[in-house]
Design an enzyme around this catalytic site. Structure first.
Site, PDB file in Angstrom:
ATOM      1  N   CYS A 118      -2.079   9.025   2.807  1.00 53.85           N
ATOM      2  CA  CYS A 118      -1.940   8.619   1.258  1.00 53.85           C
ATOM      3  C   CYS A 118      -3.037   9.144   0.433  1.00 53.85           C
ATOM      4  O   CYS A 118      -2.813   9.367  -0.796  1.00 53.85           O
ATOM      5  CB  CYS A 118      -1.825   7.356   1.408  1.00 53.85           C
ATOM      6  SG  CYS A 118      -3.034   6.318   2.130  1.00 53.85           S
ATOM      7  N   GLU A 136       0.908  -1.105   0.071  1.00 51.59           N
ATOM      8  CA  GLU A 136      -0.049   0.031  -0.071  1.00 51.59           C
ATOM      9  C   GLU A 136       0.757   0.998   0.012  1.00 51.59           C
ATOM     10  O   GLU A 136       1.544   1.515   0.983  1.00 51.59           O
ATOM     11  CB  GLU A 136      -0.889  -0.112   1.190  1.00 51.59           C
ATOM     12  CG  GLU A 136      -1.909  -1.173   1.432  1.00 51.59           C
ATOM     13  CD  GLU A 136      -3.021  -0.806   0.711  1.00 51.59           C
ATOM     14  OE1 GLU A 136      -3.260   0.046  -0.062  1.00 51.59           O
ATOM     15  OE2 GLU A 136      -3.750  -2.004   0.242  1.00 51.59           O
TER      16      GLU A 136
END
Ligand code: NAD
Length: 478
Positions: A267, A233
């Site tokens: 993110c 990720e």
């Protein structure tokens, strides 16, 4: 054997007031071996029994909330999000405790007729023995538990290495685990840096990594050497497209929140905006107005909306992006200067008009509360510009109707598209999504696959008639 101490900076004071002793390779191997030894008994429990134990951990977290909260506040320099992280942990534990038994039952098949009429098939879900997580500093508790909890629910043992930048929460979290003896045997949080992370990969059977693309590549290479799956990720440069039919005032509020929450250190933050030229000016004006209502959480940590940069090199990178855009002719309408307050580094929401596609602030992950805004003349141009990125984490589309926004959203190359909102993956955990391009690799951590990825499928293929013999394979038997 433990490595030399690593000093840890307090993001609010700038002082190095904490220290960890990173675990060296031998200590990591020993810890992994102990977890491995305990895992078969953990996997032999029913999913319901594991759920009961995870719920006891949730109770222990709630009973010891204050020291955990205070440590996380010191790690991150923020209060409200620290509370959200701490309080989200028991919720996540109880959620997986409830869901896992159903999912495991649903995917464990018994004696299903095969296409071959004499055969029946059963499917067993066999957990990877030892799961490993390597986490970043931006949401220290969420990102070091988000994968470990479903891995435990699946029957794996778990070895977790949070970031060396934010390790204060580990000790009080360990205290909570210590309240649940069955968990102590199968769950370990370890302090450490890159070397500890490398050792972890060499000792586990499945690694989940959350962090930068550069480190993600190294993790993928090390995982290939170790011949284990790497679930990555990574970073993003999420675009928001605002179509002409959107309300500019409302869009400005949504864009700002989606960009500056957590000082943009997320993110899934919106990091670039493409807005229809028809509403460019009113949108920009509303965005600047909204940005200027935002306050720093200094000197009172329980005020304002913007905390300090957790990792000082990040502040330098953000400043470089802003200054390079300014030098290339973009206009910084508000914010734009890193402010040092009491030893911490802060940045107010920074709105950049007349940005262009070649600027670092539009191309590279900035990871700060910075919004470059660009006008578009056709939706096709906006889609092409949004897709012109090496990242594909998530994106957002705002329009007058959900249907119009979705028609554009499906043309975007990203794993999760927020429709008439922004950055929704931080709030919605049941929608499966996989990262596109450099933003990641492997199955979704959200939704059902969040659990199912931790199983190998074992088929029991039962022959109910006489097995074939070699005579059935005689060359002349056609
Ligand atoms: P980072 O890549 O610098 O470090 C992450 C972790 O990797 C740390 O625990 C570090 O000790 C460890 N590490 C470093 N080198 C290693 C190596 N060679 N082998 C094994 N482990 C190693 O990331 P960061 O700066 O802590 O976090 C910020 C980044 O994380 C941003 O790019 C952000 O976009 C990304 N992120 C992604 C998500 C997501 O879900 N996609 C969520 C949050 C953050």
């Amino acid at each position: 054997m433990e490595g030399t101490g690593v000093k840890v900076r307090n993001p609010r004071t700038g002082e190095y007031d904490y220290e960890i002793s990173p675990l060296g390779p031998d200590a990591v191997a020993a810890r992994a071996q102990a977890l491995r030894a305990a895992q078969p008994a953990w996997a032999a429990l029913t999913p319901e029994e594991r759920g009961v134990i995870l719920c006891r951990w949730a109770d222990a977290v709630e009973a010891h909330r204050q020291p955990l909260f205070e440590a996380l506040r010191a790690d991150t320099g923020r209060s409200m999000i620290a509370a959200v992280e701490v309080d989200g942990l028991p919720r996540s534990l109880r959620r997986w405790a409830e869901i896992a038994p159903h999912l495991i039952a649903q995917h464990s098949l018994v004696d299903v007729p095969s296409a071959n009429p004499t055969v029946t098939n059963s499917t067993r879900l066999v957990p990877f023995p030892l799961f490993g997580a390597i986490a970043p500093w931006n949401f220290p508790i969420v990102l070091s538990t988000i994968d470990a909890i479903p891995a435990l629910a699946a029957g794996c043992a778990a070895l977790v290495k949070p970031s060396e930048v934010t390790p204060r929460f580990i000790e009080p979290l360990r205290e909570t685990i210590g309240q649940v003896p069955e968990l102590v045997a199968v769950l370990a949080f370890i302090e450490g840096d890159a070397e500890t992370g490398k050792a972890l990969i060499a000792n586990v059977d499945y690694v989940c990594f959350t962090g930068s693309v550069a480190t993600g590549r190294k993790v993928a290479e090390a995982a290939a050497q170790a011949f284990i799956p790497a679930n990555l990720e990574l970073g993003g440069k999420d675009p928001m497209l605002i179509l002409a039919s959107a309300d500019p005032e409302r869009a400005a509020k949504t864009a700002l929140r989606s960009s500056v929450v957590a000082t943009g250190q997320a993110c899934q933050s919106i990091e670039r905006i493409y807005v229809a030229r028809e509403i460019y000016e009113p949108f920009l004006e509303a965005l600047v107005r909204e940005a200027e209502t935002v306050e720093l959480n200094y000197p009172d940590i329980e005020s304002g909306q913007i905390g300090p940069f957790i990792f000082p090199p990040q502040a330098d990178k953000v400043a470089q992006h802003i200054n390079a855009a300014r030098d290339a002719g973009a206009r910084v309408l508000t914010g734009g200067e890193i402010e040092t307050r009491g030893g911490g580094k802060y940045l107010r929401p920074t709105i950049i008009a007349d940005a262009t596609d070649d600027m670092a602030v539009v191309r590279e992950e900035t990871f700060g509360p910075v919004l470059p805004v660009m006008a578009f003349d056709s939706v096709e141009d906006a889609i092409a510009a949004a897709n012109h990125s090496e990242y594909g984490l998530s994106a957002a589309v705002l329009a007058g109707s959900a249907a119009e926004a979705e028609a554009v959203g499906v043309q975007l190359e990203a794993g999760a598209i927020s429709i008439n909102d922004g950055s929704m993956t931080s709030m919605v955990w049941d929608a499966e999504n996989t990262s596109f391009k450099l933003s990641g690799m492997g199955p979704s951590r959200m939704g059902e696959s969040g659990l199912l990825r931790f199983f190998r499928k074992q088929a029991l293929i039962r022959q109910n008639a006489d097995p074939a013999t070699i005579a059935d394979f005689s060359e002349g038997g056609i």
